[in-house]
Motif scaffolding. Structure first.
Motif, short mmCIF file in Angstrom:
data_model
loop_
_atom_site.label_atom_id
_atom_site.label_comp_id
_atom_site.label_asym_id
_atom_site.label_seq_id
_atom_site.Cartn_x
_atom_site.Cartn_y
_atom_site.Cartn_z
N ILE A 78 1.19 -1.49 0.16
CA ILE A 78 -0.02 -0.18 -0.26
C ILE A 78 0.62 1.53 -0.38
N GLY A 79 0.98 1.87 -0.92
CA GLY A 79 1.30 3.28 -1.48
C GLY A 79 3.46 3.04 -1.26
N GLY A 80 3.76 1.67 -1.82
CA GLY A 80 4.70 1.53 -1.44
C GLY A 80 5.73 1.25 -0.04
N ILE A 81 4.77 0.78 0.31
CA ILE A 81 4.91 -0.55 1.81
C ILE A 81 5.04 -1.40 1.75
N GLN A 82 5.62 -2.28 1.61
CA GLN A 82 5.60 -4.08 1.82
C GLN A 82 4.04 -4.39 3.17
N VAL A 83 3.08 -4.51 2.72
CA VAL A 83 2.32 -4.94 3.94
C VAL A 83 2.79 -6.56 4.03
N THR A 84 2.41 -7.25 3.29
CA THR A 84 3.05 -8.41 3.43
C THR A 84 3.41 -9.77 2.27
N ASP A 85 4.61 -10.11 2.63
CA ASP A 85 5.56 -10.56 2.18
C ASP A 85 5.15 -11.86 0.81
N ASP A 86 6.05 -12.51 -0.04
CA ASP A 86 5.39 -13.23 -1.11
C ASP A 86 5.26 -14.92 -0.04
N VAL A 87 4.42 -15.25 -0.38
CA VAL A 87 4.66 -16.30 0.40
C VAL A 87 4.91 -17.37 -0.64
N ASP A 88 5.43 -19.00 -0.57
CA ASP A 88 5.79 -19.99 -1.02
C ASP A 88 4.57 -20.59 0.07
N LEU A 89 4.00 -22.21 -1.12
CA LEU A 89 3.03 -22.60 -0.29
C LEU A 89 3.32 -24.17 -0.68
N ILE A 90 3.65 -25.35 -0.24
CA ILE A 90 3.96 -26.56 -0.84
C ILE A 90 3.50 -27.96 -0.83
N GLY A 91 2.92 -28.80 -0.73
CA GLY A 91 2.13 -29.15 -0.09
C GLY A 91 2.84 -30.47 -1.14
N ILE A 92 2.37 -32.39 -0.32
CA ILE A 92 3.07 -33.40 -0.49
C ILE A 92 1.38 -33.86 -0.63
#
Length: 92
Positions: A78-92
């Motif tokens: 929001i407005g150039g401020i990162q609110v949440t980081d990218d997330v990696d989901l792994i399913g097995i």
């Protein structure tokens, strides 16, 4: 003549398909997918992408299968401020 030929081709196709399905071979599949989060997760993360792999081994009349998936969802800012980081989901 054409009618008989069409009937023979149709019947041979119907009879050959189950025979080909019974051949015991290793089933390997890989692919890519688009990921669109919904609900509360959709409020926090944007659409992402993923990949999957599947391996199947015939065991008698059944097929034993295993699947691995990986998905990445982009975080929001929001407005150039990162609110949440990218997330990696792994399913097995």
């Amino acid at each position: 003549m054409i009618r008989r030929l069409a009937m023979v081709l149709g019947l041979s196709t119907l009879l050959a398909a189950p025979a080909a399905a019974q051949l015991p071979v290793l089933d390997v599949r890989i692919g890519a997918q688009g990921v669109v989060p919904t609900g509360d997760l959709g409020d926090v993360y944007k659409a992402g992408f993923g990949a999957y792999g599947r391996l199947g081994v015939p065991v008698g009349p059944l097929k034993l299968m295993g699947t691995v998936t990986w998905q990445r969802l982009k975080g929001t800012s929001i407005g150039g401020i990162q609110v949440t980081d990218d997330v990696d989901l792994i399913g097995i």
